[in-house]
Scaffold this motif. Structure first.
Motif, PDB file in Angstrom:
ATOM      1  N   ALA A   1      15.801 -14.082 -37.749  1.00  0.00           N
ATOM      2  CA  ALA A   1      16.244 -12.607 -38.195  1.00  0.00           C
ATOM      3  C   ALA A   1      17.828 -12.229 -37.856  1.00  0.00           C
ATOM      4  O   ALA A   1      17.904 -12.312 -36.516  1.00  0.00           O
ATOM      5  CB  ALA A   1      14.970 -11.743 -37.325  1.00  0.00           C
ATOM      6  N   TRP A   2      18.100 -11.425 -38.801  1.00  0.00           N
ATOM      7  CA  TRP A   2      19.667 -11.266 -38.438  1.00  0.00           C
ATOM      8  C   TRP A   2      19.484  -9.722 -38.119  1.00  0.00           C
ATOM      9  O   TRP A   2      20.223  -9.163 -37.287  1.00  0.00           O
ATOM     10  CB  TRP A   2      20.650 -11.502 -39.757  1.00  0.00           C
TER      11      TRP A   2
ATOM     12  N   THR B   1       5.604 -11.071 -33.464  1.00  0.00           N
ATOM     13  CA  THR B   1       6.342 -10.411 -32.223  1.00  0.00           C
ATOM     14  C   THR B   1       7.863 -10.561 -32.748  1.00  0.00           C
ATOM     15  O   THR B   1       8.392 -11.256 -33.440  1.00  0.00           O
ATOM     16  CB  THR B   1       5.938 -11.259 -31.094  1.00  0.00           C
ATOM     17  N   ALA B   2       8.489  -9.679 -32.153  1.00  0.00           N
ATOM     18  CA  ALA B   2      10.106  -9.541 -32.207  1.00  0.00           C
ATOM     19  C   ALA B   2      10.608 -10.616 -31.891  1.00  0.00           C
ATOM     20  O   ALA B   2      11.642 -11.218 -32.582  1.00  0.00           O
ATOM     21  CB  ALA B   2      10.583  -8.548 -31.408  1.00  0.00           C
ATOM     22  N   GLU B   3      10.125 -11.703 -30.938  1.00  0.00           N
ATOM     23  CA  GLU B   3      10.522 -12.925 -30.536  1.00  0.00           C
ATOM     24  C   GLU B   3      10.453 -13.803 -31.315  1.00  0.00           C
ATOM     25  O   GLU B   3      11.427 -14.582 -31.705  1.00  0.00           O
ATOM     26  CB  GLU B   3      10.160 -13.259 -28.999  1.00  0.00           C
ATOM     27  N   ASP B   4       9.249 -13.915 -31.927  1.00  0.00           N
ATOM     28  CA  ASP B   4       8.969 -15.012 -33.217  1.00  0.00           C
ATOM     29  C   ASP B   4      10.000 -14.398 -34.353  1.00  0.00           C
ATOM     30  O   ASP B   4      10.530 -15.608 -34.839  1.00  0.00           O
ATOM     31  CB  ASP B   4       7.714 -14.804 -33.487  1.00  0.00           C
TER      32      ASP B   4
ATOM     33  N   TYR C   1      10.220  -2.629 -33.351  1.00  0.00           N
ATOM     34  CA  TYR C   1      11.240  -3.507 -33.289  1.00  0.00           C
ATOM     35  C   TYR C   1      12.843  -3.369 -33.508  1.00  0.00           C
ATOM     36  O   TYR C   1      13.110  -2.434 -34.574  1.00  0.00           O
ATOM     37  CB  TYR C   1      10.653  -4.729 -33.907  1.00  0.00           C
ATOM     38  N   VAL C   2      13.806  -3.759 -32.645  1.00  0.00           N
ATOM     39  CA  VAL C   2      15.192  -3.442 -32.962  1.00  0.00           C
ATOM     40  C   VAL C   2      15.896  -4.714 -32.759  1.00  0.00           C
ATOM     41  O   VAL C   2      16.053  -5.134 -31.727  1.00  0.00           O
ATOM     42  CB  VAL C   2      15.727  -2.494 -32.102  1.00  0.00           C
ATOM     43  N   ILE C   3      16.015  -5.359 -33.908  1.00  0.00           N
ATOM     44  CA  ILE C   3      17.144  -6.430 -33.898  1.00  0.00           C
ATOM     45  C   ILE C   3      18.373  -6.220 -34.769  1.00  0.00           C
ATOM     46  O   ILE C   3      18.408  -5.635 -35.692  1.00  0.00           O
ATOM     47  CB  ILE C   3      16.325  -7.639 -34.110  1.00  0.00           C
ATOM     48  N   ARG C   4      19.554  -6.406 -34.129  1.00  0.00           N
ATOM     49  CA  ARG C   4      20.869  -6.080 -34.772  1.00  0.00           C
ATOM     50  C   ARG C   4      21.875  -7.305 -34.590  1.00  0.00           C
ATOM     51  O   ARG C   4      21.927  -7.589 -33.554  1.00  0.00           O
ATOM     52  CB  ARG C   4      21.271  -4.637 -34.374  1.00  0.00           C
ATOM     53  N   ASN C   5      22.169  -7.609 -35.845  1.00  0.00           N
ATOM     54  CA  ASN C   5      23.232  -8.526 -35.808  1.00  0.00           C
ATOM     55  C   ASN C   5      22.753 -10.020 -34.796  1.00  0.00           C
ATOM     56  O   ASN C   5      23.762 -10.363 -34.361  1.00  0.00           O
ATOM     57  CB  ASN C   5      24.590  -8.214 -35.383  1.00  0.00           C
TER      58      ASN C   5
END
Length: 301
Positions: free
Chosen positions: A183-184, A174-177, A137-141
């Protein structure tokens, strides 16, 4: 004269040509896979999920962090130089991430110091080098870039916009959840080092990317509003490097972290502070130099 019988290619010769063609095809395919993995640059788009992400947008790299402050200290631990940056921020979204060239993609890299300077960072460390892998997973800002799980037991660090730090497995959510939960940042490297104040690695806990003692980079939470970035030297005569257990023990006993997480290490481990690289990044110990990476974690004061 009786007609002469012209014999076609011998079966053995034809077989040899087929074998050669097969070998050449395999070599070409292997060469392409290597180039695609390590050389060919690919630019991807963010994943549009509701209003949280904007497909194709560059990462946001500005924030109002007037309430943030940082301080740097250096210590010796297990025959190794360890650098600790204490971050104090009322708003955890002051802890930003930046992508090389402001672009989400594969094999797009810059040095930590280059990205830090481009984003006017006061302090920066290398991130999880997401671009070296095709999953995780990749979430950024607050923007979702990759929602493909690496494995069910892959441990990620989730930094929520309300200041919470959590270590989760990709098989459990999941990344969407995670994005919907606020999530930041989500980093996919690991493993987790400390969770709810307890060390979660052992003396035998070493991920595939690591040997025993190495340069390391980690991020942790001490308490609400107090966070740390830790970088250790390694692979030199002056600094042996740390195992994951030693890193976790240091962050627990010396820093009092309630949560801590291992980021990319080895030759990637770099700490930029107040305009310069302050540690000794090295891949093999023969030369002190920065490795180009795909992302950083930073803060501007």
């Amino acid at each position: 004269m009786p007609g002469r019988h012209v014999r076609g290619p011998r079966r053995g010769t034809r077989g040899a040509w087929l074998t050669l063609a097969y070998v050449v095809a395999i070599l070409c395919f292997t060469a392409y896979v290597v180039l695609d993995t390590f050389v060919i640059r690919r630019t991807y788009s963010a994943i549009a999920v509701g209003s949280a992400a904007q497909a194709g947008s560059a990462i946001t790299t500005s924030t109002d962090d007037s309430a943030a402050s940082v301080s740097l200290s250096t210590t010796r631990y297990e025959n190794t130089s360890v650098y600790v940056v204490d971050l104090y921020a009322d708003d955890v979204t002051s802890i930003m991430a930046a992508l090389a060239e402001g672009t989400y993609g594969r094999n797009i890299t810059e040095t930590t110091s280059e990205m830090a300077e481009e984003n006017s960072a006061t302090v920066a460390v290398n991130g999880d080098f997401y671009g070296a892998r095709s999953s995780g997973y990749v979430i950024r800002n607050g923007i979702l870039y990759r929602d493909t799980a690496a494995s069910d037991d892959q441990e990620d660090l989730v930094i929520y916009s309300d200041g919470g730090f959590d270590i989760v497995t990709e098989g459990s959510t999941t990344a969407e959840d995670l994005l919907d939960a606020g999530a930041w940042q989500v980093f996919s490297f690991g493993p987790g080092l400390i969770d709810d104040g307890a060390i979660t690695v052992t003396t035998d806990s070493e991920v595939d990317q690591a040997m025993t003692s190495n340069p390391r980079t980690a991020i942790g939470k001490v308490s609400d509003g107090h966070y740390v970035l830790v970088v250790s030297d390694g692979r030199t005569s002056a600094s042996e490097g740390l195992t994951l257990y030693q890193l976790a023990t240091f962050m627990s006993e010396q820093l009092g972290c309630e949560t801590a997480y291992n980021l990319d290490g080895g030759g990637s481990s770099t700490l930029y502070y107040d305009g310069e690289v302050v540690n000794n990044p090295t891949t093999n110990g023969d030369r002190i130099s920065e490795r180009s990476v795909s992302d950083i974690v930073y803060l501007t004061t």
